[in-house]
Write a protein that holds these residues in place. Structure first.
Motif, short mmCIF file in Angstrom:
data_model
loop_
_atom_site.label_atom_id
_atom_site.label_comp_id
_atom_site.label_asym_id
_atom_site.label_seq_id
_atom_site.Cartn_x
_atom_site.Cartn_y
_atom_site.Cartn_z
N ARG A 15 38.33 38.86 39.98
CA ARG A 15 39.01 39.82 39.11
C ARG A 15 39.96 40.66 39.96
NH1 ARG A 15 39.56 39.36 34.11
NH2 ARG A 15 39.63 41.62 33.88
N TYR A 16 41.12 40.96 39.40
CA TYR A 16 42.12 41.75 40.12
C TYR A 16 42.77 42.76 39.18
CZ TYR A 16 45.58 38.80 37.80
OH TYR A 16 46.33 38.16 36.85
N CYS A 17 43.51 43.68 39.77
CA CYS A 17 44.24 44.68 38.99
C CYS A 17 45.56 45.00 39.67
CB CYS A 17 43.41 45.95 38.85
SG CYS A 17 44.22 47.23 37.87
N GLY A 18 46.64 44.99 38.90
CA GLY A 18 47.94 45.47 39.35
C GLY A 18 48.27 46.74 38.59
N THR A 19 48.70 47.77 39.29
CA THR A 19 48.98 49.07 38.67
C THR A 19 50.48 49.29 38.54
OG1 THR A 19 46.94 49.98 39.56
CG2 THR A 19 48.61 51.56 38.88
N GLY A 20 50.88 49.83 37.40
CA GLY A 20 52.29 50.12 37.17
C GLY A 20 53.01 48.93 36.58
#
Ligand SMILES: [Zn+2]
Ligand SMILES: [Zn+2]
Length: 142
Positions: A15-20
């Motif tokens: 699982r990953y997350c990119g912000t903006g």
């Protein structure tokens, strides 16, 4: 509060997350994108490296050398094999994600450009507002 865009591999281990907002979104038919996706094109969604975190799991890294002689490091799930992202010598400040691996694969909208369009399948029509580049795109202007 900046928006968060999560995604992951097909089995859920990674699982990953990119912000903006993504800094660049490209469709690409280079042979590497064709290989990593098993399809005729890939969609590459780039965030600043500083805006990327892996939330869960440990992707396996596979390194290869592009036709231009630069390294590409692919990150894929060791269980289900999904390539979720990568880093490129070509774009050192960016982290790429495979567009289809986001939980909401529509948030990134239309790609700004189609790279390696010389390999675009003849049956595929692309809207006029998408920049078509026969081969590689240059570094981002911003
Ligand atoms: Zn997986
Ligand atoms: Zn490509």
């Amino acid at each position: 509060m900046e928006s968060k865009h999560e995604g992951g591999c097909f089995c859920g281990a990674i699982r990953y997350c990119g912000t903006g907002s993504p800094k660049r979104v490209s469709a690409c038919s280079c042979r590497w994108c064709q290989g990593r996706t098993g399809s005729v094109l890939g969609v590459s969604v780039y965030f600043d490296k500083a805006d990327v975190v892996f939330l869960q799991g440990e992707p396996t890294v596979f390194s290869l050398t592009s036709d231009a002689g630069r390294w590409i490091k692919t990150k894929f799930c060791p269980t289900c094999g999904t390539t979720v992202g990568w880093t490129l010598e070509f774009l050192p400040d960016f982290h790429g994600f495979a567009g289809g691996t986001f939980d909401d694969p529509s948030f990134w909208g239309d790609p700004q450009r189609y790279v390696f369009a010389r390999n675009k399948p003849t049956w595929l029509s692309v809207s006029d507002h998408i920049e078509m580049l026969a081969a590689m795109a240059g570094p981002p202007a911003d």
